[in-house]
Write a protein that holds these residues in place. Structure first.
Motif, PDB file in Angstrom:
ATOM      1  N   ASN A   1      48.688  45.245  41.528  1.00 32.31           N
ATOM      2  CA  ASN A   1      49.043  44.494  42.733  1.00 32.31           C
ATOM      3  C   ASN A   1      48.061  43.374  43.070  1.00 32.31           C
ATOM      4  OD1 ASN A   1      51.383  45.936  43.305  1.00 32.31           O
ATOM      5  ND2 ASN A   1      50.261  47.486  44.461  1.00 32.31           N
ATOM      6  N   TYR A   2      46.761  43.556  42.787  1.00 31.26           N
ATOM      7  CA  TYR A   2      45.761  42.636  43.316  1.00 31.26           C
ATOM      8  C   TYR A   2      44.936  41.870  42.297  1.00 31.26           C
ATOM      9  CZ  TYR A   2      46.869  44.800  47.739  1.00 31.26           C
ATOM     10  OH  TYR A   2      47.532  45.256  48.842  1.00 31.26           O
ATOM     11  N   ASP A   3      45.034  42.157  41.013  1.00 36.47           N
ATOM     12  CA  ASP A   3      44.236  41.418  40.038  1.00 36.47           C
ATOM     13  C   ASP A   3      44.545  39.930  40.053  1.00 36.47           C
ATOM     14  OD1 ASP A   3      42.702  43.515  39.243  1.00 36.47           O
ATOM     15  OD2 ASP A   3      43.664  43.798  37.296  1.00 36.47           O
ATOM     16  N   ALA A   4      45.801  39.577  40.229  1.00 32.74           N
ATOM     17  CA  ALA A   4      46.164  38.159  40.247  1.00 32.74           C
ATOM     18  C   ALA A   4      45.542  37.437  41.437  1.00 32.74           C
ATOM     19  CB  ALA A   4      47.681  38.007  40.274  1.00 32.74           C
ATOM     20  N   ASP A   5      45.258  38.177  42.521  1.00 29.94           N
ATOM     21  CA  ASP A   5      44.629  37.580  43.696  1.00 29.94           C
ATOM     22  C   ASP A   5      43.116  37.507  43.566  1.00 29.94           C
ATOM     23  OD1 ASP A   5      47.097  37.359  44.962  1.00 29.94           O
ATOM     24  OD2 ASP A   5      46.927  39.342  45.861  1.00 29.94           O
ATOM     25  N   GLY A   6      42.576  38.130  42.522  1.00 28.36           N
ATOM     26  CA  GLY A   6      41.134  38.118  42.316  1.00 28.36           C
ATOM     27  C   GLY A   6      40.393  39.058  43.249  1.00 28.36           C
ATOM     28  N   LEU A   7      41.078  40.050  43.804  1.00 27.78           N
ATOM     29  CA  LEU A   7      40.438  40.999  44.710  1.00 27.78           C
ATOM     30  C   LEU A   7      39.883  42.166  43.901  1.00 27.78           C
ATOM     31  CD1 LEU A   7      39.916  41.680  47.707  1.00 27.78           C
ATOM     32  CD2 LEU A   7      42.009  43.018  47.643  1.00 27.78           C
ATOM     33  N   PRO A   8      38.559  42.312  43.839  1.00 28.06           N
ATOM     34  CA  PRO A   8      37.985  43.405  43.056  1.00 28.06           C
ATOM     35  C   PRO A   8      38.109  44.742  43.776  1.00 28.06           C
ATOM     36  CG  PRO A   8      36.241  42.135  44.084  1.00 28.06           C
ATOM     37  CD  PRO A   8      37.537  41.453  44.424  1.00 28.06           C
TER      38      PRO A   8
ATOM     39  N   LYS B   1      30.181  40.812  44.115  1.00 29.89           N
ATOM     40  CA  LYS B   1      31.651  40.830  44.099  1.00 29.89           C
ATOM     41  C   LYS B   1      32.210  39.461  43.746  1.00 29.89           C
ATOM     42  CE  LYS B   1      32.486  45.004  44.602  1.00 29.89           C
ATOM     43  NZ  LYS B   1      33.101  45.717  43.486  1.00 29.89           N
ATOM     44  N   ALA B   2      31.537  38.406  44.162  1.00 32.55           N
ATOM     45  CA  ALA B   2      32.001  37.057  43.814  1.00 32.55           C
ATOM     46  C   ALA B   2      31.916  36.863  42.305  1.00 32.55           C
ATOM     47  CB  ALA B   2      31.172  36.000  44.534  1.00 32.55           C
ATOM     48  N   GLY B   3      30.876  37.399  41.689  1.00 31.01           N
ATOM     49  CA  GLY B   3      30.734  37.292  40.243  1.00 31.01           C
ATOM     50  C   GLY B   3      31.686  38.190  39.482  1.00 31.01           C
ATOM     51  N   ALA B   4      32.137  39.268  40.130  1.00 30.17           N
ATOM     52  CA  ALA B   4      33.000  40.243  39.460  1.00 30.17           C
ATOM     53  C   ALA B   4      34.480  39.916  39.586  1.00 30.17           C
ATOM     54  CB  ALA B   4      32.755  41.636  40.038  1.00 30.17           C
ATOM     55  N   LYS B   5      34.814  38.977  40.455  1.00 25.62           N
ATOM     56  CA  LYS B   5      36.229  38.673  40.673  1.00 25.62           C
ATOM     57  C   LYS B   5      36.864  38.135  39.402  1.00 25.62           C
ATOM     58  CE  LYS B   5      37.722  36.385  44.121  1.00 25.62           C
ATOM     59  NZ  LYS B   5      37.928  35.481  45.243  1.00 25.62           N
ATOM     60  N   GLN B   6      38.068  38.595  39.161  1.00 27.62           N
ATOM     61  CA  GLN B   6      38.827  38.052  38.046  1.00 27.62           C
ATOM     62  C   GLN B   6      39.586  36.846  38.558  1.00 27.62           C
ATOM     63  OE1 GLN B   6      41.310  41.028  36.335  1.00 27.62           O
ATOM     64  NE2 GLN B   6      39.611  42.319  35.758  1.00 27.62           N
ATOM     65  N   ARG B   7      39.609  35.818  37.778  1.00 20.52           N
ATOM     66  CA  ARG B   7      40.304  34.609  38.188  1.00 20.52           C
ATOM     67  C   ARG B   7      41.799  34.798  38.042  1.00 20.52           C
ATOM     68  NH1 ARG B   7      36.494  33.918  40.839  1.00 20.52           N
ATOM     69  NH2 ARG B   7      34.579  33.143  39.999  1.00 20.52           N
ATOM     70  N   PRO B   8      42.572  34.339  39.040  1.00 19.58           N
ATOM     71  CA  PRO B   8      44.015  34.475  38.939  1.00 19.58           C
ATOM     72  C   PRO B   8      44.578  33.621  37.803  1.00 19.58           C
ATOM     73  CG  PRO B   8      43.385  33.380  40.993  1.00 19.58           C
ATOM     74  CD  PRO B   8      42.124  33.750  40.276  1.00 19.58           C
ATOM     75  N   THR B   9      45.594  34.147  37.169  1.00 18.94           N
ATOM     76  CA  THR B   9      46.261  33.400  36.117  1.00 18.94           C
ATOM     77  C   THR B   9      47.511  32.777  36.699  1.00 18.94           C
ATOM     78  OG1 THR B   9      47.440  35.394  35.484  1.00 18.94           O
ATOM     79  CG2 THR B   9      45.429  34.894  34.269  1.00 18.94           C
TER      80      THR B   9
END
Length: 172
Positions: free
Chosen positions: A37-44, A136-144
């Protein structure tokens, strides 16, 4: 037709049945569902220890004492740093923008954060909050890009809610 408590019980029973059948047939729950649900939003995701820590960040009562003496840093930031109280309030809520908070906190030295802890009436741990936000800013996945956005771009159309921008030109 059902109403009141009888309707509430039927809806509750139906929901329970859906959950049990879903689990029986391997429906995603917990962390896998969160990531879906949330990886695309970059929410770790937060682990149990981080959830405990974030509770200590949210005890801010918005008194503004931490913003006293911050006018020069706020002005020098060019709008990136709105003041420490705003960062604390927004960083400790349900879906914070860790990147924006980390950019804001870059304007405040760690020594100043430690001094602000001493004057805070609720003892918000500013130094720990800054470390947490930066990690957490460094761990966020960038949205595709989504399939829909790609299809809109390929068609040359403008997606709803987007403004058309003129193409960038190289300086001459």
């Amino acid at each position: 037709m059902l109403s009141g408590r009888a309707l509430a019980l039927v809806v509750l029973a139906w929901s329970l049945l859906k959950v049990l059948v879903g689990r029986l047939f391997g429906r995603k729950t917990g962390l896998p569902l969160f990531h879906e649900n949330y990886d695309a939003d970059g929410l770790p995701a937060l682990d149990a220890a981080e959830r405990e820590r974030i509770a200590s960040f949210s005890r801010c009562i918005a008194c503004g004492r931490c913003d006293v003496g911050e006018a020069d840093r706020i002005a020098a930031s060019g709008g990136e740093y709105p003041g420490l109280m705003t960062i604390v309030l927004s960083s400790s809520r349900s879906m914070p923008d860790y990147d924006a908070a980390a950019r804001s906190l870059a304007h405040v030295p760690m020594e100043v954060l430690a001094q602000k802890e001493e004057i805070c009436p609720t003892r918000v741990p500013f130094v720990e909050l800054a470390r947490f936000v930066r990690s957490k800013a460094g761990a966020k996945q960038r949205p595709t890009p989504s399939v829909t956005a790609t299809a809109v771009e390929e068609a040359g159309a403008q997606a709803p809610g987007q403004r058309e921008h003129p193409p960038a030109t190289a300086p001459t």
